[in-house]
Design a protein around this motif. Structure first.
Motif, PDB file in Angstrom:
ATOM      1  N   ALA A  82       0.847  -1.195   0.000  1.00  0.00           N
ATOM      2  CA  ALA A  82       0.000   0.000   0.000  1.00  0.00           C
ATOM      3  C   ALA A  82       0.879   1.240   0.000  1.00  0.00           C
ATOM      4  O   ALA A  82       2.057   1.181   0.359  1.00  0.00           O
ATOM      5  CB  ALA A  82      -0.898   0.001   1.234  1.00  0.00           C
ATOM      6  N   GLU A  83       0.270   2.350  -0.403  1.00  0.00           N
ATOM      7  CA  GLU A  83       0.953   3.635  -0.290  1.00  0.00           C
ATOM      8  C   GLU A  83       0.276   4.406   0.839  1.00  0.00           C
ATOM      9  O   GLU A  83      -0.952   4.482   0.892  1.00  0.00           O
ATOM     10  CB  GLU A  83       0.855   4.433  -1.598  1.00  0.00           C
ATOM     11  CG  GLU A  83       1.493   5.816  -1.461  1.00  0.00           C
ATOM     12  CD  GLU A  83       1.519   6.635  -2.750  1.00  0.00           C
ATOM     13  OE1 GLU A  83       0.970   6.194  -3.781  1.00  0.00           O
ATOM     14  OE2 GLU A  83       2.094   7.744  -2.712  1.00  0.00           O
ATOM     15  N   ALA A  84       1.080   4.982   1.730  1.00  0.00           N
ATOM     16  CA  ALA A  84       0.532   5.796   2.822  1.00  0.00           C
ATOM     17  C   ALA A  84       0.368   7.218   2.317  1.00  0.00           C
ATOM     18  O   ALA A  84       1.282   7.780   1.721  1.00  0.00           O
ATOM     19  CB  ALA A  84       1.484   5.767   4.011  1.00  0.00           C
TER      20      ALA A  84
ATOM     21  N   VAL B 211       6.102   5.018   1.421  1.00  0.00           N
ATOM     22  CA  VAL B 211       5.964   6.315   2.090  1.00  0.00           C
ATOM     23  C   VAL B 211       6.557   7.383   1.178  1.00  0.00           C
ATOM     24  O   VAL B 211       7.636   7.195   0.612  1.00  0.00           O
ATOM     25  CB  VAL B 211       6.702   6.307   3.455  1.00  0.00           C
ATOM     26  CG1 VAL B 211       6.604   7.668   4.128  1.00  0.00           C
ATOM     27  CG2 VAL B 211       6.124   5.234   4.356  1.00  0.00           C
ATOM     28  N   ASN B 212       5.815   8.483   1.032  1.00  0.00           N
ATOM     29  CA  ASN B 212       6.332   9.598   0.220  1.00  0.00           C
ATOM     30  C   ASN B 212       7.288  10.432   1.067  1.00  0.00           C
ATOM     31  O   ASN B 212       6.974  10.782   2.202  1.00  0.00           O
ATOM     32  CB  ASN B 212       5.184  10.504  -0.230  1.00  0.00           C
ATOM     33  CG  ASN B 212       4.260   9.793  -1.184  1.00  0.00           C
ATOM     34  OD1 ASN B 212       4.572   9.627  -2.364  1.00  0.00           O
ATOM     35  ND2 ASN B 212       3.127   9.329  -0.674  1.00  0.00           N
ATOM     36  N   ILE B 213       8.424  10.719   0.503  1.00  0.00           N
ATOM     37  CA  ILE B 213       9.392  11.573   1.216  1.00  0.00           C
ATOM     38  C   ILE B 213       9.613  12.817   0.359  1.00  0.00           C
ATOM     39  O   ILE B 213       9.797  12.731  -0.859  1.00  0.00           O
ATOM     40  CB  ILE B 213      10.732  10.810   1.432  1.00  0.00           C
ATOM     41  CG1 ILE B 213      10.550   9.628   2.388  1.00  0.00           C
ATOM     42  CG2 ILE B 213      11.824  11.754   1.933  1.00  0.00           C
ATOM     43  CD1 ILE B 213      10.323   9.979   3.838  1.00  0.00           C
TER      44      ILE B 213
ATOM     45  N   ILE C  15      10.537   3.898  -0.367  1.00  0.00           N
ATOM     46  CA  ILE C  15      10.562   5.354  -0.255  1.00  0.00           C
ATOM     47  C   ILE C  15      10.261   5.957  -1.617  1.00  0.00           C
ATOM     48  O   ILE C  15      10.997   5.723  -2.586  1.00  0.00           O
ATOM     49  CB  ILE C  15      11.949   5.825   0.252  1.00  0.00           C
ATOM     50  CG1 ILE C  15      12.206   5.296   1.664  1.00  0.00           C
ATOM     51  CG2 ILE C  15      12.076   7.343   0.201  1.00  0.00           C
ATOM     52  CD1 ILE C  15      11.166   5.686   2.703  1.00  0.00           C
ATOM     53  N   GLU C  16       9.149   6.709  -1.701  1.00  0.00           N
ATOM     54  CA  GLU C  16       8.776   7.337  -2.981  1.00  0.00           C
ATOM     55  C   GLU C  16       9.269   8.775  -2.995  1.00  0.00           C
ATOM     56  O   GLU C  16       8.982   9.547  -2.089  1.00  0.00           O
ATOM     57  CB  GLU C  16       7.247   7.338  -3.148  1.00  0.00           C
ATOM     58  CG  GLU C  16       6.661   5.941  -3.237  1.00  0.00           C
ATOM     59  CD  GLU C  16       5.214   5.941  -3.738  1.00  0.00           C
ATOM     60  OE1 GLU C  16       4.725   7.012  -4.165  1.00  0.00           O
ATOM     61  OE2 GLU C  16       4.584   4.872  -3.690  1.00  0.00           O
ATOM     62  N   LEU C  17      10.008   9.092  -4.032  1.00  0.00           N
ATOM     63  CA  LEU C  17      10.465  10.473  -4.209  1.00  0.00           C
ATOM     64  C   LEU C  17      10.067  10.897  -5.615  1.00  0.00           C
ATOM     65  O   LEU C  17      10.271  10.140  -6.570  1.00  0.00           O
ATOM     66  CB  LEU C  17      11.981  10.526  -4.086  1.00  0.00           C
ATOM     67  CG  LEU C  17      12.517  11.346  -2.924  1.00  0.00           C
ATOM     68  CD1 LEU C  17      13.795  10.768  -2.425  1.00  0.00           C
ATOM     69  CD2 LEU C  17      12.721  12.795  -3.307  1.00  0.00           C
TER      70      LEU C  17
ATOM     71  N   ILE D 244      10.960   5.831  -7.863  1.00  0.00           N
ATOM     72  CA  ILE D 244      10.777   7.127  -8.521  1.00  0.00           C
ATOM     73  C   ILE D 244       9.281   7.310  -8.760  1.00  0.00           C
ATOM     74  O   ILE D 244       8.643   6.505  -9.442  1.00  0.00           O
ATOM     75  CB  ILE D 244      11.561   7.201  -9.846  1.00  0.00           C
ATOM     76  CG1 ILE D 244      13.062   7.105  -9.562  1.00  0.00           C
ATOM     77  CG2 ILE D 244      11.226   8.497 -10.578  1.00  0.00           C
ATOM     78  CD1 ILE D 244      13.925   7.153 -10.794  1.00  0.00           C
ATOM     79  N   ASP D 245       8.732   8.385  -8.175  1.00  0.00           N
ATOM     80  CA  ASP D 245       7.293   8.647  -8.236  1.00  0.00           C
ATOM     81  C   ASP D 245       6.985   9.591  -9.399  1.00  0.00           C
ATOM     82  O   ASP D 245       7.858  10.328  -9.864  1.00  0.00           O
ATOM     83  CB  ASP D 245       6.884   9.311  -6.901  1.00  0.00           C
ATOM     84  CG  ASP D 245       5.385   9.215  -6.633  1.00  0.00           C
ATOM     85  OD1 ASP D 245       4.664   8.642  -7.467  1.00  0.00           O
ATOM     86  OD2 ASP D 245       4.952   9.719  -5.590  1.00  0.00           O
ATOM     87  N   ASP D 246       5.740   9.562  -9.843  1.00  0.00           N
ATOM     88  CA  ASP D 246       5.236  10.523 -10.841  1.00  0.00           C
ATOM     89  C   ASP D 246       6.074  10.552 -12.113  1.00  0.00           C
ATOM     90  O   ASP D 246       6.246  11.617 -12.720  1.00  0.00           O
ATOM     91  CB  ASP D 246       5.192  11.948 -10.255  1.00  0.00           C
ATOM     92  CG  ASP D 246       4.220  12.040  -9.094  1.00  0.00           C
ATOM     93  OD1 ASP D 246       3.436  11.096  -8.903  1.00  0.00           O
ATOM     94  OD2 ASP D 246       4.251  13.057  -8.385  1.00  0.00           O
TER      95      ASP D 246
ATOM     96  N   ILE E  44       9.723   2.151 -10.772  1.00  0.00           N
ATOM     97  CA  ILE E  44       9.245   3.500 -11.051  1.00  0.00           C
ATOM     98  C   ILE E  44       7.718   3.475 -11.135  1.00  0.00           C
ATOM     99  O   ILE E  44       7.121   2.469 -11.549  1.00  0.00           O
ATOM    100  CB  ILE E  44       9.863   4.096 -12.349  1.00  0.00           C
ATOM    101  CG1 ILE E  44       9.574   3.229 -13.553  1.00  0.00           C
ATOM    102  CG2 ILE E  44      11.347   4.325 -12.197  1.00  0.00           C
ATOM    103  CD1 ILE E  44      10.117   3.811 -14.848  1.00  0.00           C
ATOM    104  N   LYS E  45       7.126   4.573 -10.711  1.00  0.00           N
ATOM    105  CA  LYS E  45       5.663   4.685 -10.772  1.00  0.00           C
ATOM    106  C   LYS E  45       5.308   5.641 -11.892  1.00  0.00           C
ATOM    107  O   LYS E  45       5.792   6.780 -11.917  1.00  0.00           O
ATOM    108  CB  LYS E  45       5.121   5.213  -9.438  1.00  0.00           C
ATOM    109  CG  LYS E  45       5.253   4.200  -8.311  1.00  0.00           C
ATOM    110  CD  LYS E  45       4.737   4.756  -7.009  1.00  0.00           C
ATOM    111  CE  LYS E  45       3.274   4.433  -6.809  1.00  0.00           C
ATOM    112  NZ  LYS E  45       2.826   4.814  -5.443  1.00  0.00           N
ATOM    113  N   ILE E  46       4.486   5.156 -12.806  1.00  0.00           N
ATOM    114  CA  ILE E  46       4.089   5.994 -13.937  1.00  0.00           C
ATOM    115  C   ILE E  46       2.847   6.777 -13.543  1.00  0.00           C
ATOM    116  O   ILE E  46       1.847   6.195 -13.096  1.00  0.00           O
ATOM    117  CB  ILE E  46       3.878   5.151 -15.209  1.00  0.00           C
ATOM    118  CG1 ILE E  46       5.243   4.570 -15.596  1.00  0.00           C
ATOM    119  CG2 ILE E  46       3.266   5.979 -16.333  1.00  0.00           C
ATOM    120  CD1 ILE E  46       5.319   3.913 -16.919  1.00  0.00           C
TER     121      ILE E  46
HETATM  122 CA    CA Z   1       3.498   8.765  -4.182  1.00  0.00          CA
END
Ligand code: CA
Ligand code: C2E
Ligand code: CA
Length: 560
Positions: A341-343, A402-404, A434-436, A464-466, A485-487
């Protein structure tokens, strides 16, 4: 002189003295006083009573009464001086000390006076003048202009009867760096020359004031409009260009102006100044060397921003009240199995109609701007790891993302926080991702390098987010060697609607796989999108089709 005064005072009655002092009326800034030392009687200009803790403009027990209107720390000094005067050892009085104003606040004053003896040579009167040394100046010798004090006096004198005209708040851009590089005397020269340029462009009825070092206000209460103010700004700019040219470009600088319709003045000088300062700030935010005309909706936005910041600060001070951790499922693309999951943070604050949910797109940048992301980042990290630890009891390989924010990387020991939290809940480092965001490391710096290496050596997943928003930098993929990576949803959406982006997305996924990176596709809302994404062989999916973000308890109910 003293003999003469002696004679005068012998001749005139006390009542007449009272009248002389009365001549120092409220339009004068100084206060005249006379102490009859033999009768312990004190007289002072009437308007001093409005300003200071004085019982009245004429009272007895003159020496003792000082206790009530002199600032405590200075009382001994003044008493000692008065004793010397009373005993005839001192004939002059010149002290710089503090009185108390009507609110009990200390106010610096200079009290000068001379003693007048009686016929026997005993001290009879102490007569002199008191002026407030801490007061702002009415005029400024650097710019040769009237100061803010005069401006406020002028505006206030209108009551709320200003129905037309404008205020133009002008600022010299980057004045600190002019002062820093060229020196203060050159800075002063520029302040004076800008004042001259402004003055040279004004028409009848317009007045310019020097507000602070690098700011001026032009006031016009005539028939001119904000459009006329824009023309005036352009004229002043041209005049300044002429000056810079005439000085052979020894210094190059620009000016920015905020323009306010004077009819908006409702009788509150402080409120008008706030709006005026806002216009200049807004113009500077728009890039400097430009003008901005006040618009109510922009101001409302600023007020809302301030309100949110206040509420965020309140939340941080009060056990994070108003904040809630939400969790959105991440599933295996092929099988639909829940993998993690993503918080995500949620924030509610009191609004006009009960509680209002503020979008993370609005409050996260404010947390970053204020630095409050540091405590909030630690809070969500703790919530996320706690949730993951519970989930692993049923799904042992469950992973939490977790987004940092980049601010956390630069301004805190975020890696230490992550390791300490994992340790606290006894979780393996592989359990957390860790999502950045991509934009976070475009300008990679030593902080980021250290953070990235620290994650790697501790076997913590880096995501790598976004990806696909902003300037997608393909170098990131090999240089940063993320786990996956997240698209971003916007990219996925485009790929579903045009052939070029469809092809691009497919190639990026292929390339990522060839670099042994995994792919998570975000924002999948419909079945047909899922089918398409499956054809690309994405690894993970996150989207409303599988589940919206929700609180922990609901997450257990829905997905476990
Ligand atoms: Ca995110
Ligand atoms: P993000 O990291 O890209 O988070 C994913 C966002 O997409 C979330 O928005 C999520 O609710 C939304 N989303 C997921 N699936 C779908 C879908 O199928 N359709 C649509 N329309 N949206 C979907 P959310 O929760 O509003 O968060 C927005 C952004 O706020 C996040 O984007 C992230 O950048 C930031 N954010 C949220 N929580 C945190 C946090 O704890 N720390 C930091 N630094 N940033 C956070
Ligand atoms: Ca994202």
């Amino acid at each position: 002189m003293v003999d003469y005064m002696n004679k005068v005072l012998d001749d005139i009655t006390k009542e007449q003295i009272g009248r002389v002092i009365g001549l120092f009326n409220p339009y004068m800034e100084d206060y005249l006083y006379l102490i009859d030392l033999q009768n312990d009687d004190y007289r002072i200009s009437e308007h001093a009573v409005d300003r200071f803790m004085l019982p009245s403009s004429h009272f007895q027990d003159a020496v003792k009464m000082h206790e009530f209107f002199v600032y405590e720390d200075d009382r001994q000094m003044i008493m000692e001086d008065l004793e010397l005067i009373l005993s005839g050892q001192k004939k002059n009085h010149n002290l710089h000390y503090r009185w108390l104003d009507r609110n009990g606040q200390p106010v610096w004053i200079n009290c000068c006076g001379g003693v007048i003896d009686d016929a026997e040579g005993r001290p009879h009167y102490l007569v002199g003048c008191i002026n407030e040394t801490g007061r702002k100046q009415r005029a400024d010798n650097i710019s040769g202009l009237l100061s803010e004090l005069e401006f406020s006096a002028c505006v206030r004198s209108y009551g709320n009867n200003i129905s037309s005209g404008f205020f133009m708040h002008i600022g010299i851009d980057d004045f600190n760096s002019i002062n820093g590089t060229l020196g203060i005397s050159c800075g002063d020269y520029i302040i004076r020359k800008v004042a001259e340029c402004i003055r040279g462009c004004l028409s009848n009825g317009q007045q310019v004031y020097h507000i602070v070092a690098d700011e001026y206000i032009v006031a016009d209460f005539g028939k001119h409009t904000c459009e006329d103010a824009v023309d005036l700004y352009k004229d002043i700019k041209e005049s300044i260009s002429g000056f810079v040219d005439s000085e052979n470009y020894k210094f190059v600088f620009s000016i920015t102006a905020g323009i306010l319709d004077a009819a908006l003045y409702d009788g509150s000088y402080e409120k008008m100044m706030k709006l005026s300062e806002f216009t200049l700030k807004q113009a500077r935010e728009n890039g400097k060397n430009c003008y901005y005309v006040f618009a109510q909706e922009d101001y409302e936005r600023l007020l809302r921003k301030r309100k949110i910041i206040r509420r965020l600060q309140y939340a941080v001070d009060n056990d994070f009240c108003g904040f809630e951790a939400y969790f959105q499922p991440i599933v295996d693309c092929e099988t639909g199995r829940l993998t993690g999951a993503e918080a995500l943070m949620r924030f509610d604050m009191p609004g006009d109609n009960g509680m209002e949910r503020v979008s993370p797109f609005e409050f996260i940048p404010l947390l970053e701007e204020t630095g409050l992301i540091l405590p909030m980042g630690r809070w969500i990290l703790n919530e996320a790891v706690a949730m993951c630890s519970e989930m692993q009891k049923t799904i042992p390989d469950f992973r939490i993302n977790v987004n940092i924010s980049y601010v956390q990387v630069v301004k805190s020991e975020v890696l230490k926080d992550i390791l300490a939290t994992l340790d606290c809940y006894g979780l393996a480092p592989e359990s957390i991702g860790i999502e950045l965001t991509e934009s976070g490391y475009l300008d990679a710096d030593p902080h980021f390098e250290r953070f990235r290496n620290g994650l790697k050596s501790n076997r913590i997943q880096f995501i790598i987010d976004d990806f696909g928003t902003g300037y997608s930098n393909l170098h990131c993929l090999s240089d940063l060697s993320p786990t996956y990576i997240k698209i971003d949803k916007t990219f996925t959406d485009k790929a579903m609607h045009n052939a070029y982006d469809h092809e691009l997305m497919m190639r990026i996924i292929e390339m990522a796989h060839s670099l042994e990176l995994e792919i998570c596709v975000e924002g999948v809302e419909q079945q047909d999108v899922l089918e398409e994404v499956r054809k690309f062989h994405a690894d993970y999916i996150q989207g409303y089709l599988f589940g919206k973000p929700c609180p922990k308890t609901e997450f257990y109910k829905q997905f476990v």
